[in-house]
Design a protein around this motif. Structure first.
Motif, PDB file in Angstrom:
ATOM      1  N   SER A 235       3.280  19.261  -3.132  1.00  0.00           N
ATOM      2  CA  SER A 235       4.994  18.624  -3.845  1.00  0.00           C
ATOM      3  C   SER A 235       5.913  19.584  -4.751  1.00  0.00           C
ATOM      4  N   ALA A 236       5.353  20.538  -4.148  1.00  0.00           N
ATOM      5  CA  ALA A 236       6.725  21.628  -4.553  1.00  0.00           C
ATOM      6  C   ALA A 236       7.860  21.435  -3.808  1.00  0.00           C
ATOM      7  N   GLU A 237       7.609  20.665  -2.887  1.00  0.00           N
ATOM      8  CA  GLU A 237       8.889  20.802  -1.208  1.00  0.00           C
ATOM      9  C   GLU A 237       9.714  19.540  -2.269  1.00  0.00           C
ATOM     10  N   ARG A 238       9.282  18.826  -3.172  1.00  0.00           N
ATOM     11  CA  ARG A 238      10.492  17.731  -3.157  1.00  0.00           C
ATOM     12  C   ARG A 238      11.713  18.294  -3.068  1.00  0.00           C
ATOM     13  N   GLY A 239      12.745  17.463  -2.788  1.00  0.00           N
ATOM     14  CA  GLY A 239      14.215  17.944  -2.473  1.00  0.00           C
ATOM     15  C   GLY A 239      14.416  18.007  -1.502  1.00  0.00           C
ATOM     16  N   HIS A 240      13.499  17.740  -0.343  1.00  0.00           N
ATOM     17  CA  HIS A 240      13.686  17.584   1.209  1.00  0.00           C
ATOM     18  C   HIS A 240      12.564  16.759   1.610  1.00  0.00           C
ATOM     19  N   PRO A 241      12.923  16.983   2.971  1.00  0.00           N
ATOM     20  CA  PRO A 241      11.535  16.639   3.993  1.00  0.00           C
ATOM     21  C   PRO A 241      10.602  17.747   4.750  1.00  0.00           C
TER      22      PRO A 241
ATOM     23  N   MET B  50     -15.295   8.669   6.145  1.00  0.00           N
ATOM     24  CA  MET B  50     -13.513   9.511   6.790  1.00  0.00           C
ATOM     25  C   MET B  50     -12.918   8.755   5.377  1.00  0.00           C
ATOM     26  N   ALA B  51     -11.880   9.159   4.722  1.00  0.00           N
ATOM     27  CA  ALA B  51     -10.929   8.516   3.954  1.00  0.00           C
ATOM     28  C   ALA B  51      -9.989   7.651   5.005  1.00  0.00           C
ATOM     29  N   LYS B  52     -10.014   7.281   4.776  1.00  0.00           N
ATOM     30  CA  LYS B  52      -8.319   6.151   5.314  1.00  0.00           C
ATOM     31  C   LYS B  52      -7.301   6.664   5.171  1.00  0.00           C
ATOM     32  N   SER B  53      -6.483   7.084   5.796  1.00  0.00           N
ATOM     33  CA  SER B  53      -5.225   7.708   6.198  1.00  0.00           C
ATOM     34  C   SER B  53      -3.854   6.469   5.156  1.00  0.00           C
ATOM     35  N   PRO B  54      -3.295   7.880   4.769  1.00  0.00           N
ATOM     36  CA  PRO B  54      -2.387   6.477   3.241  1.00  0.00           C
ATOM     37  C   PRO B  54      -1.493   6.060   4.689  1.00  0.00           C
ATOM     38  N   GLU B  55      -0.785   5.108   3.979  1.00  0.00           N
ATOM     39  CA  GLU B  55      -0.386   4.637   4.527  1.00  0.00           C
ATOM     40  C   GLU B  55       1.402   4.492   4.531  1.00  0.00           C
ATOM     41  N   VAL B  56       1.894   4.232   5.517  1.00  0.00           N
ATOM     42  CA  VAL B  56       3.884   4.913   5.384  1.00  0.00           C
ATOM     43  C   VAL B  56       3.922   4.006   4.003  1.00  0.00           C
ATOM     44  N   GLY B  57       5.105   4.665   3.160  1.00  0.00           N
ATOM     45  CA  GLY B  57       5.515   3.963   1.996  1.00  0.00           C
ATOM     46  C   GLY B  57       5.003   4.410   0.830  1.00  0.00           C
ATOM     47  N   SER B  58       3.949   4.977   1.186  1.00  0.00           N
ATOM     48  CA  SER B  58       2.846   5.558  -0.181  1.00  0.00           C
ATOM     49  C   SER B  58       3.080   7.076  -0.304  1.00  0.00           C
ATOM     50  N   PRO B  59       3.048   6.979  -1.693  1.00  0.00           N
ATOM     51  CA  PRO B  59       3.375   8.437  -2.064  1.00  0.00           C
ATOM     52  C   PRO B  59       2.128  10.118  -0.988  1.00  0.00           C
ATOM     53  N   ALA B  60       2.227  10.932  -0.792  1.00  0.00           N
ATOM     54  CA  ALA B  60       1.997  11.702   0.200  1.00  0.00           C
ATOM     55  C   ALA B  60       0.785  12.305  -0.366  1.00  0.00           C
ATOM     56  N   PRO B  61      -0.192  12.522   0.447  1.00  0.00           N
ATOM     57  CA  PRO B  61      -1.290  13.134  -1.006  1.00  0.00           C
ATOM     58  C   PRO B  61      -0.378  14.355  -0.793  1.00  0.00           C
ATOM     59  N   ASP B  62      -1.263  15.084  -2.480  1.00  0.00           N
ATOM     60  CA  ASP B  62      -0.250  16.941  -2.465  1.00  0.00           C
ATOM     61  C   ASP B  62      -1.500  17.206  -2.759  1.00  0.00           C
ATOM     62  N   PHE B  63      -1.690  18.178  -2.166  1.00  0.00           N
ATOM     63  CA  PHE B  63      -1.792  19.690  -2.109  1.00  0.00           C
ATOM     64  C   PHE B  63      -1.566  21.159  -1.922  1.00  0.00           C
ATOM     65  N   THR B  64      -2.627  21.947  -2.063  1.00  0.00           N
ATOM     66  CA  THR B  64      -2.089  23.487  -2.385  1.00  0.00           C
ATOM     67  C   THR B  64      -3.468  24.080  -1.582  1.00  0.00           C
ATOM     68  N   LEU B  65      -2.979  25.007  -0.329  1.00  0.00           N
ATOM     69  CA  LEU B  65      -3.267  25.422   0.466  1.00  0.00           C
ATOM     70  C   LEU B  65      -2.698  27.519   0.883  1.00  0.00           C
ATOM     71  N   PRO B  66      -3.804  28.072   1.014  1.00  0.00           N
ATOM     72  CA  PRO B  66      -3.020  28.906   1.770  1.00  0.00           C
ATOM     73  C   PRO B  66      -2.378  29.625   2.547  1.00  0.00           C
ATOM     74  N   ALA B  67      -1.636  30.481   2.824  1.00  0.00           N
ATOM     75  CA  ALA B  67      -0.562  29.990   4.029  1.00  0.00           C
ATOM     76  C   ALA B  67      -0.369  31.760   4.272  1.00  0.00           C
ATOM     77  N   VAL B  68       0.107  31.618   6.081  1.00  0.00           N
ATOM     78  CA  VAL B  68       0.605  33.078   6.210  1.00  0.00           C
ATOM     79  C   VAL B  68       1.944  32.242   7.380  1.00  0.00           C
TER      80      VAL B  68
END
Length: 160
Positions: free
Chosen positions: A34-40, A1-19
């Motif tokens: 990454s398309a959501e930059r500009g707001h939390p 299992m990959a390690k969870s990213p640390e607070v303060g590091s870049p959030a891993p980017d992903f693209t997923l289908p949504a509804v």
């Protein structure tokens, strides 16, 4: 299992289908973090549609939706079920946030929350610059972080 990213590091980017249920209609899209930059963005990973704790968690986030949007934040619910399952879940419970289908478990892997064939209940708060600012990864997943806990973390992002 990959390690969870640390607070303060870049959030891993992903693209997923949504509804998302919008004015009673199901709207399909592909969402990219990454398309959501500009707001939390609050990433709420949950093990499964129509399970007791997951239903309570997502319904509470939906009921408290304005608490998030008033802070300029978006909330995404993410689980390994497919879009069809998410459609039924969203409609049955009138969920207002997008539900993302991570059927390939790519986001689960990137965030290090896989647990065999399952996943750990986890919430990540990503700031407007795409940096991970807070996280909670449950050991067992029988509880979840509530709306006041998450909005308190979002409020901290406003401080200089």
């Amino acid at each position: 299992m990959a390690k969870s990213p640390e607070v303060g590091s870049p959030a891993p980017d992903f693209t997923l289908p949504a509804v998302q249920l919008v004015d009673g209609e199901l709207v399909h899209s592909d969402l990219t973090l990454s398309a959501e930059r500009g707001h939390p963005v609050v990433l709420a990973f949950y093990p499964g549609d129509e399970t007791a704790v997951c239903t309570k968690q997502l319904c509470s986030y939906s009921s408290g939706f304005e608490a998030f949007t008033d802070l300029g934040a978006t909330v995404w619910g993410i689980s390994p079920q497919g879009i069809e399952s998410h459609e039924s879940f969203a409609r049955k419970h009138q969920l207002r946030m997008p539900l993302l289908a991570d059927t390939g478990r790519t986001a689960v892997a990137a965030y290090g929350i896989g647990l065999g064939s399952m996943l750990r209940r986890a919430v990540f708060v990503v700031d407007a610059d795409g940096v991970l600012r807070w996280k909670h990864v449950a050991a067992l997943g029988l509880t979840f972080r509530d709306v006041p806990t998450l909005t308190a973390q979002l409020e901290l992002l406003k401080q200089p």
